[in-house]
Design an enzyme around this catalytic site. Structure first.
Site, PDB file in Angstrom:
ATOM      1  N   GLU A   1      10.784  15.071  15.688  1.00 35.22           N
ATOM      2  CA  GLU A   1      11.027  15.033  14.240  1.00 35.22           C
ATOM      3  C   GLU A   1      10.096  16.045  13.564  1.00 35.22           C
ATOM      4  O   GLU A   1       8.878  15.963  13.722  1.00 35.22           O
ATOM      5  CB  GLU A   1      10.735  13.625  13.727  1.00 35.22           C
TER       6      GLU A   1
ATOM      7  N   GLY B   1       4.146   3.142  13.718  1.00 36.74           N
ATOM      8  CA  GLY B   1       4.960   1.942  13.917  1.00 36.74           C
ATOM      9  C   GLY B   1       4.624   1.271  15.241  1.00 36.74           C
ATOM     10  O   GLY B   1       4.502   0.046  15.333  1.00 36.74           O
TER      11      GLY B   1
ATOM     12  N   GLU C   1      10.722   0.672   9.929  1.00 39.75           N
ATOM     13  CA  GLU C   1      11.721   1.707   9.638  1.00 39.75           C
ATOM     14  C   GLU C   1      11.014   3.026   9.926  1.00 39.75           C
ATOM     15  O   GLU C   1      10.124   3.428   9.185  1.00 39.75           O
ATOM     16  CB  GLU C   1      12.170   1.572   8.179  1.00 39.75           C
TER      17      GLU C   1
ATOM     18  N   THR D   1       6.886   7.002  13.784  1.00 40.92           N
ATOM     19  CA  THR D   1       7.074   6.147  14.959  1.00 40.92           C
ATOM     20  C   THR D   1       5.733   5.860  15.628  1.00 40.92           C
ATOM     21  O   THR D   1       5.489   4.749  16.108  1.00 40.92           O
ATOM     22  CB  THR D   1       8.066   6.812  15.931  1.00 40.92           C
TER      23      THR D   1
ATOM     24  N   LYS E   1       0.845  -1.195   0.000  1.00 39.32           N
ATOM     25  CA  LYS E   1       0.000   0.000   0.000  1.00 39.32           C
ATOM     26  C   LYS E   1       0.883   1.249   0.000  1.00 39.32           C
ATOM     27  O   LYS E   1       1.591   1.526   0.965  1.00 39.32           O
ATOM     28  CB  LYS E   1      -0.897   0.051   1.240  1.00 39.32           C
TER      29      LYS E   1
ATOM     30  N   CYS F   1      13.594  10.467   6.461  1.00 39.54           N
ATOM     31  CA  CYS F   1      13.650   9.913   7.816  1.00 39.54           C
ATOM     32  C   CYS F   1      15.041  10.053   8.425  1.00 39.54           C
ATOM     33  O   CYS F   1      15.179  10.223   9.623  1.00 39.54           O
ATOM     34  CB  CYS F   1      13.193   8.468   7.830  1.00 39.54           C
TER      35      CYS F   1
ATOM     36  N   GLY G   1       7.452   4.573   8.083  1.00 40.20           N
ATOM     37  CA  GLY G   1       6.593   5.721   8.351  1.00 40.20           C
ATOM     38  C   GLY G   1       6.863   6.276   9.728  1.00 40.20           C
ATOM     39  O   GLY G   1       7.967   6.131  10.260  1.00 40.20           O
TER      40      GLY G   1
END
Ligand code: NAI
Length: 783
Positions: free
Chosen positions: A394, A247, A264, A244, A190, A298, A242
């Site tokens: 981030e 994730g 990741e 955190t 996706k 990233c 994508g």
């Protein structure tokens, strides 16, 4: 007018790429895309708009997948995978090679489409993204070809659900699909909702390359579709790139499902400039570190750390360079900075700077901002302290934050003061200094005098909350393969219960736990009796609890200097443990026989001695690699210890199981907290006497006793434990994977499968891999 004046006042003429080929391709589908399922495009339904962020124009309508669509894709993949896994490596290699060639043939179409959909400068999509995509397929065509000879004990995992972000749409697709199909898996991928179009163009390439139907399926839609993939029970592995936050949700959603997982995630990567650096190069490097792809990277070098003595000069040069950056139509070949991917991302960046900018001094580049579109100027924020909001979070935009440092030690401390651990750059003309700092940085990738370099041959991925698993290189393949193990179902091994009318005769002996090189009473103050099947009381062991785990983890942390010892020293100590165990072999054999009521003790002791020799052998041989990457440099893939490993040891073989877990961990420099076999713990508590006499430094091995179900949660939830392994005969996989989401630690659990600890499944490379992280250090080398 002087020549200098002319140069300074002369403007660039626009040099935009033509959009006609892309518009013709979109028109072929009437601007309405379906999905790619079982080798065919499905009709479009329930669409959402895909826009060009540089202009706001609608490019196409894309389908929001329904659960039926996801089911259809998974069914197609399941069917196709079985056949695809049986093809020869060479057959798969030919298809991957054909894909690589076709990507080359259509490279301009892909580059222009990527730029229109994402907003990134054509210079980048044309010269970086698309060539790296091709390289990935070429490289993995080679991996397919070599799989049978080089990885004879590996097999594909099955159907892989792959969810990717919008910052490198086609490149992330390549990172996911190439290794997966090279090794015989099938995929349901996706793309991110902002950027689905190059994935759909790629689907056409799959058909042209002769990829069998169903091996690659592309479904489109938002996070809800991602969730359908994550929770689909016929998917065997999830690979995610994508944020955190997502994730962590995926870790929780997949806990206990038996699905393999690689994540990741985000980063806040330090960019360290020492006072002896080549300053102009370091300034130029920053253009690539933080303004490449508008900072939506990233591993962006988003946290600048400059040595105090040069800070003023460095900031002045940097600001001058920022003012010279050209921002505008991403299709213009002279443009440095394009558009952010979407107004939502623009708002996020704007809000974050508004929230935290006042803690420092904000400088926006003086470059001309286009009148329309999602543009945010290159920005530098100086004078922040290390704990400031913008130093920690981030931003994922063209915003660089900075502080200064005085000494190399302080640079390392500041660099590692983050919950992330993806990448780092070190700038110094002193090779000793740079190579002294590189191993001290907690990051999966370190670039020396460089930044944002990528190659298919060098693994990419992070530690801490940047996720786990690597993409690329040999290590990336282990994310898409698993060892061929004839697995058997797990049978819980219950402790022997007390016989009726049990009477305690003789001297009562309570074995203590072993923490920080000392015997320790359980904090709970409770102990459990251990009986032989013949009804004899063998002793008592303490019931370990959260506080014992805390103490053991502290001891394990304090002993982390073990990771800096040489492999040679660790090998010697493992041999020494074997020697001392051997001297007391009969005693251990007797103990094992007592606990099992059988006669296999001697065999288990002998197998344990052999296992200690195996890891003594590996301690100085599990070397890293030097990858030949196609730049003026090498990428040194260094094997580093994971850190503190918590492990629940097998019950089936109380001594051999303990050593099968301990030995690979300490051989490779980890320290460990081991929960001994719950059913038969006395071999482990006897064993710490062997450790005491074998020069094992205090805290390197800590041994707890007690109920595995009680210890698993605190162990997996502890923020200072870096990895948790479970081989308990009670299946605790769900509990461990769930609790591990806090700091996204690595987990290795048995998912209710038993291992033969006496056989070859009980040792080997899988254990070594789990006991190490690969750090890729890119170093200038050669011409
Ligand atoms: P995201 O993490 O939400 O999206 C990435 C992918 O995950 C997309 O394909 C999305 O549809 C999918 N997704 C979203 N929720 C999901 C769920 N619950 N289950 C499964 N899949 C799900 O990232 P987003 O919202 O696009 O960006 C938000 C922030 O995340 C950014 O501002 C940036 O800070 C960070 N980010 C970091 C990336 C990285 O590579 N480190 C990449 C993209 C975003």
């Amino acid at each position: 007018m002087t020549v200098k004046d002319i140069f300074e006042t002369m403007d660039y003429g626009p040099a935009p790429e033509s959009t006609s080929e892309v518009m013709a391709w979109i028109a072929k589908y009437d601007g309405k895309f379906g999905q790619f399922i079982n080798g065919e495009f499905t009709p479009h339904h329930d669409g959402f708009e895909s826009r060009n962020p540089a202009t706001g124009d609608i490019l196409a309508l894309v389908t929001q997948a329904s659960s039926d669509d996801v089911d259809a894709a998974v069914t197609a993949a399941t069917k196709a995978q079985k056949k695809w896994a049986r093809t020869s490596g060479h057959e798969r290699a030919k298809v991957l090679y054909a894909i690589a060639r076709l990507l080359q043939k259509h490279s301009r179409l892909f580059a222009v489409l990527e730029t229109m959909d994402n907003g990134k400068p054509i210079r980048e999509s044309r010269d970086i993204d698309i060539p790296l995509v091709q390289r990935h397929f070429y490289y993995h065509a080679g991996m397919a070809q070599l799989m049978e000879s080089e990885l004879p004990d590996a097999e594909p995992i099955g159907v892989c659900g792959q969810i990717i972000p919008w910052n490198f749409p086609l490149l992330m697709l390549a990172w996911k699909i190439a290794p997966a199909i090279a090794t015989g898996n099938a995929c349901v991928l996706k793309p991110a909702e902002y950027t689905s179009l190059t994935a759909l163009l790629f689907a056409e390439i799959c058909v042209q390359a002769g990829l069998p139907k169903g091996v690659v399926n592309i479904v489109t839609g938002n996070g809800a579709v991602g969730e359908m993939i994550v929770t689909h029970e016929d998917i065997d592995k999830i690979a995610f790139t994508g944020s955190t936050a997502v994730g962590r949700r995926i870790r929780e959603a997949t806990a206990g499902s038996g699905k393999a997982l690689t994540l990741e995630l985000g980063g806040k990567s330090p960019y360290i400039v020492f006072d002896d650096a080549d300053i102009d190069s370091a300034v130029e490097g920053l253009v690539d570190a933080i303004w490449f792809n508008q900072g939506q990277v990233c591993c962006a070098g988003s946290r600048l750390l400059v040595q105090e003595g040069i800070a003023e000069e460095f900031y002045a040069k940097l600001k001058a360079r920022m003012d010279g950056l050209r921002m505008g139509d991403p299709l213009d070949k002279c443009i440095d900075i394009g558009a952010l991917v979407d107004p939502v991302q623009h708002a996020t960046v704007t809000d974050m700077v508004a929230k935290g900018g006042h803690e420092g001094e904000v400088y926006h580049a003086k470059c001309k901002l286009p009148n329309q579109g999602c543009y945010y100027p290159p920005t530098l924020i100086t004078g922040l302290h290390s704990a400031a909001y913008l130093m920690q979070e981030e931003i994922f935009g063209p915003v660089l934050v900075s502080t200064t440092f005085r000494t190399p030690a302080e640079a390392v401390q500041l660099a590692n003061n983050t919950r992330y651990g993806l990448a780092a750059s070190v700038w110094s003309e002193n090779v000793n200094l740079a190579l002294d700092i590189a191993p001290k940085l907690v990051a999966g990738i370190v670039w020396v005098n460089a930044t944002n370099l990528f190659d298919a041959a060098a693994g990419f991925g992070g530690v801490r909350e940047s996720g786990f698993g690597r993409e690329g290189g040999w290590e990336g393949l282990s994310a898409y393969t698993r060892p061929k193990i004839a697995s058997k179902p797990l049978h819980p091994v219950a402790p022997v219960s007390a016989p009726k009318d049990a009477q305690i005769t003789g001297l009562d002996r309570t074995a203590k736990m072993y923490i920080g090189g000392k015997q320790a009473r359980p904090d709970s103050g409770y102990s459990t009796a251990i009986w032989s099947p013949k009804g004899k009381l063998l002793g008592h062991v303490g019931q370990g609890s959260r506080k014992d785990i805390r103490n053991a983890v502290e001891a394990a942390h304090a002993a982390k200097g073990w990771g800096k010892t040489t492999g040679h020293l660790r090998a010697q100590i493992l041999y020494y443990i074997a020697e001392n165990l051997s001297a007391r072999g009969d005693e251990f054999a007797h103990r094992l026989n007592q606990m099992s009521g059988k006669t296999g003790g001697r065999k288990e002791v002998d197998a344990t001695l052999s296992r200690l020799f195996t890891y003594a052998a590996w301690a100085d041989k599990y070397d890293g690699q030097a990858h030949g990457v196609p730049i003026r440099g090498i990428a040194l893939a260094m094997k580093e210890p994971v850190g503190v490993i918590g492990a629940l040891c097998p019950d089936e073989a109380p001594l051999l199981g303990l050593i099968s877990v301990m030995a690979p961990a300490i051989a490779l420099g980890n320290t460990c907290v081991l929960a001994a076999s719950q059913a038969a713990p006395l071999a482990a508590t006897d064993f710490y006497q062997v450790l005491d006499t074998s020069d094992v430094p205090a805290g390197v091995v800590n041994i707890l006793t007690g109920d595995h179900a009680d210890l698993a949660g605190p162990m997996a939830g502890h923020l200072d434990v870096d990895a948790v392994w479970s081989f308990s005969s009670t299946d605790l996989s769900a509990q461990i994977e769930h609790a591990s989401a806090g700091n996204l630690k690595r987990t290795w659990v048995n998912d209710a499968h038993a291992r033969d600890w006496f056989g070859k499944d009980g040792e080997g490379r899988e254990f070594l891999q789990q006991a190490t992280e690969v750090k890729n250090i890119w170093v200038p080398y050669g011409e």
